[in-house]
Write a protein that holds these residues in place. Structure first.
Motif, PDB file in Angstrom:
ATOM      1  N   ASP A 160       0.866  -1.072  -0.134  1.00 23.13           N
ATOM      2  CA  ASP A 160       0.123   0.051  -0.116  1.00 23.13           C
ATOM      3  C   ASP A 160       0.880   1.205  -0.123  1.00 23.13           C
ATOM      4  O   ASP A 160       1.361   1.603   1.098  1.00 23.13           O
ATOM      5  CB  ASP A 160      -0.961   0.005   1.346  1.00 23.13           C
ATOM      6  CG  ASP A 160      -2.036   0.860   1.095  1.00 23.13           C
ATOM      7  OD1 ASP A 160      -1.636   2.132   0.658  1.00 23.13           O
ATOM      8  OD2 ASP A 160      -3.327   0.624   1.680  1.00 23.13           O
ATOM      9  N   GLU A 161       1.156   1.602  -1.101  1.00 24.52           N
ATOM     10  CA  GLU A 161       1.949   2.922  -1.218  1.00 24.52           C
ATOM     11  C   GLU A 161       1.381   4.146  -0.526  1.00 24.52           C
ATOM     12  O   GLU A 161       2.191   4.921   0.131  1.00 24.52           O
ATOM     13  CB  GLU A 161       2.114   3.428  -2.796  1.00 24.52           C
ATOM     14  CG  GLU A 161       2.960   2.200  -3.763  1.00 24.52           C
ATOM     15  CD  GLU A 161       1.920   1.511  -4.413  1.00 24.52           C
ATOM     16  OE1 GLU A 161       0.653   1.043  -3.703  1.00 24.52           O
ATOM     17  OE2 GLU A 161       2.394   0.884  -5.597  1.00 24.52           O
TER      18      GLU A 161
ATOM     19  N   HIS B  78       8.919  -1.615  -3.764  1.00 23.06           N
ATOM     20  CA  HIS B  78      10.144  -1.463  -2.894  1.00 23.06           C
ATOM     21  C   HIS B  78      11.090  -0.229  -3.469  1.00 23.06           C
ATOM     22  O   HIS B  78      11.814   0.383  -2.636  1.00 23.06           O
ATOM     23  CB  HIS B  78      10.778  -2.828  -3.228  1.00 23.06           C
ATOM     24  CG  HIS B  78      10.438  -4.085  -2.433  1.00 23.06           C
ATOM     25  ND1 HIS B  78       9.461  -4.785  -3.124  1.00 23.06           N
ATOM     26  CD2 HIS B  78      10.381  -4.253  -0.997  1.00 23.06           C
ATOM     27  CE1 HIS B  78       9.027  -5.824  -2.192  1.00 23.06           C
ATOM     28  NE2 HIS B  78       9.815  -5.470  -0.879  1.00 23.06           N
ATOM     29  N   ARG B  79      10.828   0.180  -4.911  1.00 22.41           N
ATOM     30  CA  ARG B  79      11.288   1.283  -5.149  1.00 22.41           C
ATOM     31  C   ARG B  79      10.826   2.398  -4.382  1.00 22.41           C
ATOM     32  O   ARG B  79      11.705   3.251  -4.123  1.00 22.41           O
ATOM     33  CB  ARG B  79      11.187   1.381  -6.826  1.00 22.41           C
ATOM     34  CG  ARG B  79      11.968   0.543  -7.571  1.00 22.41           C
ATOM     35  CD  ARG B  79      12.178   0.815  -9.014  1.00 22.41           C
ATOM     36  NE  ARG B  79      10.829   0.780  -9.547  1.00 22.41           N
ATOM     37  CZ  ARG B  79      10.478  -0.401 -10.274  1.00 22.41           C
ATOM     38  NH1 ARG B  79      11.044  -1.421 -10.287  1.00 22.41           N
ATOM     39  NH2 ARG B  79       9.168  -0.238 -10.636  1.00 22.41           N
TER      40      ARG B  79
ATOM     41  N   PHE C 125      15.974  -7.407  -8.077  1.00 19.20           N
ATOM     42  CA  PHE C 125      14.631  -6.571  -8.045  1.00 19.20           C
ATOM     43  C   PHE C 125      15.369  -4.981  -8.402  1.00 19.20           C
ATOM     44  O   PHE C 125      14.504  -4.132  -8.747  1.00 19.20           O
ATOM     45  CB  PHE C 125      14.038  -6.322  -6.552  1.00 19.20           C
ATOM     46  CG  PHE C 125      13.065  -7.312  -6.105  1.00 19.20           C
ATOM     47  CD1 PHE C 125      13.028  -8.463  -6.744  1.00 19.20           C
ATOM     48  CD2 PHE C 125      12.249  -7.038  -5.202  1.00 19.20           C
ATOM     49  CE1 PHE C 125      11.899  -9.446  -6.401  1.00 19.20           C
ATOM     50  CE2 PHE C 125      11.172  -7.621  -4.832  1.00 19.20           C
ATOM     51  CZ  PHE C 125      11.055  -8.853  -5.284  1.00 19.20           C
ATOM     52  N   GLY C 126      16.616  -4.909  -8.194  1.00 14.85           N
ATOM     53  CA  GLY C 126      17.140  -3.592  -8.725  1.00 14.85           C
ATOM     54  C   GLY C 126      17.086  -2.480  -7.670  1.00 14.85           C
ATOM     55  O   GLY C 126      16.955  -1.734  -7.783  1.00 14.85           O
ATOM     56  N   VAL C 127      16.933  -3.121  -6.497  1.00 20.58           N
ATOM     57  CA  VAL C 127      16.670  -2.287  -5.353  1.00 20.58           C
ATOM     58  C   VAL C 127      17.933  -2.501  -4.222  1.00 20.58           C
ATOM     59  O   VAL C 127      18.387  -3.773  -4.147  1.00 20.58           O
ATOM     60  CB  VAL C 127      15.294  -2.610  -4.571  1.00 20.58           C
ATOM     61  CG1 VAL C 127      15.293  -1.767  -3.424  1.00 20.58           C
ATOM     62  CG2 VAL C 127      14.006  -2.069  -5.256  1.00 20.58           C
ATOM     63  N   LYS C 128      18.547  -1.302  -3.625  1.00 23.37           N
ATOM     64  CA  LYS C 128      19.699  -1.655  -2.882  1.00 23.37           C
ATOM     65  C   LYS C 128      19.248  -1.289  -1.633  1.00 23.37           C
ATOM     66  O   LYS C 128      19.252  -0.443  -1.009  1.00 23.37           O
ATOM     67  CB  LYS C 128      20.707  -0.663  -3.307  1.00 23.37           C
ATOM     68  CG  LYS C 128      21.458  -0.870  -4.645  1.00 23.37           C
ATOM     69  CD  LYS C 128      22.409  -0.019  -5.235  1.00 23.37           C
ATOM     70  CE  LYS C 128      22.933  -0.344  -6.414  1.00 23.37           C
ATOM     71  NZ  LYS C 128      24.025   0.591  -6.682  1.00 23.37           N
ATOM     72  N   PRO C 129      18.921  -2.509  -0.543  1.00 23.12           N
ATOM     73  CA  PRO C 129      18.804  -2.250   0.656  1.00 23.12           C
ATOM     74  C   PRO C 129      20.217  -1.877   1.504  1.00 23.12           C
ATOM     75  O   PRO C 129      21.323  -2.261   1.096  1.00 23.12           O
ATOM     76  CB  PRO C 129      18.248  -3.674   1.102  1.00 23.12           C
ATOM     77  CG  PRO C 129      18.865  -4.754   0.459  1.00 23.12           C
ATOM     78  CD  PRO C 129      18.876  -3.746  -1.057  1.00 23.12           C
ATOM     79  N   ASP C 130      19.872  -1.251   2.810  1.00 24.29           N
ATOM     80  CA  ASP C 130      21.132  -1.056   3.375  1.00 24.29           C
ATOM     81  C   ASP C 130      21.581  -2.102   4.278  1.00 24.29           C
ATOM     82  O   ASP C 130      22.715  -2.438   4.443  1.00 24.29           O
ATOM     83  CB  ASP C 130      20.811   0.154   4.318  1.00 24.29           C
ATOM     84  CG  ASP C 130      20.493   1.244   3.804  1.00 24.29           C
ATOM     85  OD1 ASP C 130      21.207   1.854   3.065  1.00 24.29           O
ATOM     86  OD2 ASP C 130      19.244   1.659   3.905  1.00 24.29           O
TER      87      ASP C 130
END
Length: 464
Positions: free
Chosen positions: A213-214, A250-251, A284-289
């Motif tokens: 839910d954005e 996630h973006r 996913f192309g998302v960089k988590p910390d």
């Protein structure tokens, strides 16, 4: 013929798998049930982890005695095709020869030293190399410990207290991650892992919104952004059954964390090494910390790990801000099993073969549902499978959607599939775990019986 004679005659799990349930002669009392009653006298509910009680499907738990490949055998000699797979820890199936050998060889050299080993460094190097988003890693003994420590690092790094997580998700049983605020932004209780014994302060330090839910996430940051230490999220939600994330979800989380100075933690205890050799965040192309691992990287032994960029992992270095310790962390047995597991996972074509099996069973289920007019959605990603037990063509997107399912129908389905020799997770809020050990025959039989069972149950529920 008693149970001892049956085991002697069968000799192996493979032979036991050929026995029909009716051929297993038992005493007047089911042995698994008798063991359960025995256990209840000394262990709360007779189990050491609550899902094992099978309370959500109205049956006594299964007491296992052996397992190999895709099959598990209980104390009554019944053999099941296993789609529980230790709640996802056994992507390779039960007792692969290579892992059994690695554990046996290490056990002969000593099961635990309380010291570091070369195998530990090798396993760490391999996991770090698998996932460009991480630079360092430290091992613990469970997913609970991994996520607990990642959250502690986030709070230390940001100097903030608030954690934002998602309704229906489960990240282990540490206090901070079971905290359940009285007033949720989503307007309803978390309804998963609720526990007393958690301080009121911790309950005030958690925000819970709906997965995918954005608008709710954006609203939470609009109001509380300056106080949020971290967002804790699964790449795909695996503790609501199986709920796939929206491509943009996630973006958005990454963007909001960057804007407000919060850390993004990917909980990959279930998803890590399940879909690719490494964390799924790379795909996913998302960089988590920070990223947490567990289950699969232990090759069937107790394991957890937290990883990330050096600036975050260095918080646990000696003399720094965050304390973490464990006698059995990176113990030699787990390290040996983990390295053997990664050897198998890294073989050419391993994940392609898993994807083919997943697509095969998904196609059979979809075709069977269409033939019998069963309007249930089949969701899948690689070797994770979910069935939505509701009459809707729309996929599940949140815990709000999950709770619209027919839990009673699932209970009946689970019981009948168990009688037919299939072990499924004993909750509608767990996914179906495929493994490399499942054969096409296993998957074809499962799909056929699942379709027939659901068709019969749904027909019985329709008034004449």
């Amino acid at each position: 013929m008693d149970l001892t004679e049956i085991f002697s005659m069968a000799g192996t799990v493979g032979a036991l798998s050929q026995l029909k349930f009716s051929e297993v002669l038992m005493d007047s009392q089911n042995r698994s049930a008798a063991l359960f009653e025995r256990g209840r006298k000394v262990i709360p509910d007779g189990v050491s982890s609550p899902m094992r009680a099978f309370a959500q499907v109205g049956r006594n738990p299964i007491c296992a005695v052996s397992a190999k490949g895709s099959r598990i055998v209980d104390a009554d000699g019944r053999s099941y095709v296993d789609f529980l797979n230790a709640f996802g820890a056994l992507l390779l199936g039960h007792a692969p020869d290579e892992i059994v050998s690695a554990i046996s060889e290490q056990a002969a050299r000593g099961p635990v030293y309380g010291l570091s080993t070369e195998g530990e460094y090798r396993l760490a190097e391999r996991i770090v190399a698998s996932t460009p988003e991480i630079e360092r890693i430290r091992f613990v003994c469970s997913g609970t410990e991994a996520v607990m420590t990642a959250a502690r690092i986030a709070r230390s790094h940001t100097g903030r207290n608030l954690l934002l997580k998602f309704r229906g998700s489960y990240h282990g049983h540490s206090d901070a991650l079971l905290a359940n605020p009285a007033n949720l932004l989503s307007g309803a209780g978390n309804a998963k892992g609720v526990s007393k014994g958690i301080s009121d302060q911790l309950n005030r330090d958690v925000l819970i919104v709906e997965y995918n839910d954005e608008q709710e996430v954006a609203a939470a940051f609009e109001t509380h952004g300056a106080s949020i230490a971290a967002v804790l999220v699964e790449p795909h939600a695996t503790n609501m059954g199986f709920v796939k994330s929206k491509p943009q979800f996630h973006r958005l989380l990454r963007e909001l964390c960057d804007q407000h100075g919060a850390l993004l933690i990917f909980d990959e205890v279930v998803t890590g090494f399940r879909f690719r050799f490494g964390a799924v965040c790379t795909a996913f192309g998302v960089k988590p910390d920070l990223v947490t691992f567990g289950k699969i990287i232990g090759g069937g032994t107790p394991v957890g790990a937290f990883a990330g960029k050096a600036e975050f992992l260095d918080h646990v270095a000696l003399g720094r801000n965050v304390f973490q310790s464990g006698t059995f962390a990176a113990n030699p047995l787990t390290v040996a099993a983990g390295n053997a597991a990664l050897d198998l996972l890294g073989k050419p074509g391993f994940y392609e073969a898993l994807e083919e099996k997943g697509a095969f069973v998904e196609g059979l289920l979809r075709a069977g549902f269409a033939e019998h007019g069963i309007p249930f959605v089949v969701s899948r990603h690689g070797a994770l499978l979910g069935l939505a037990f509701r009459d809707s063509a729309e996929p599940l997107l949140s815990y709000r959607d999950v709770k619209t399912q027919d839990y009673k129908l699932f209970e009946q389905f689970h019981i009948q599939m168990r009688e037919k020799g299939f072990l499924l997770p004993p909750s509608l809020e767990e996914p179906i775990f495929l493994s490399a050990a499942h054969t096409h025959e296993d998957l074809e039989r499962f799909a056929r019986e699942a379709v027939q069972t659901l068709h019969a149950l749904r027909s019985e529920s329709v008034p004449a």
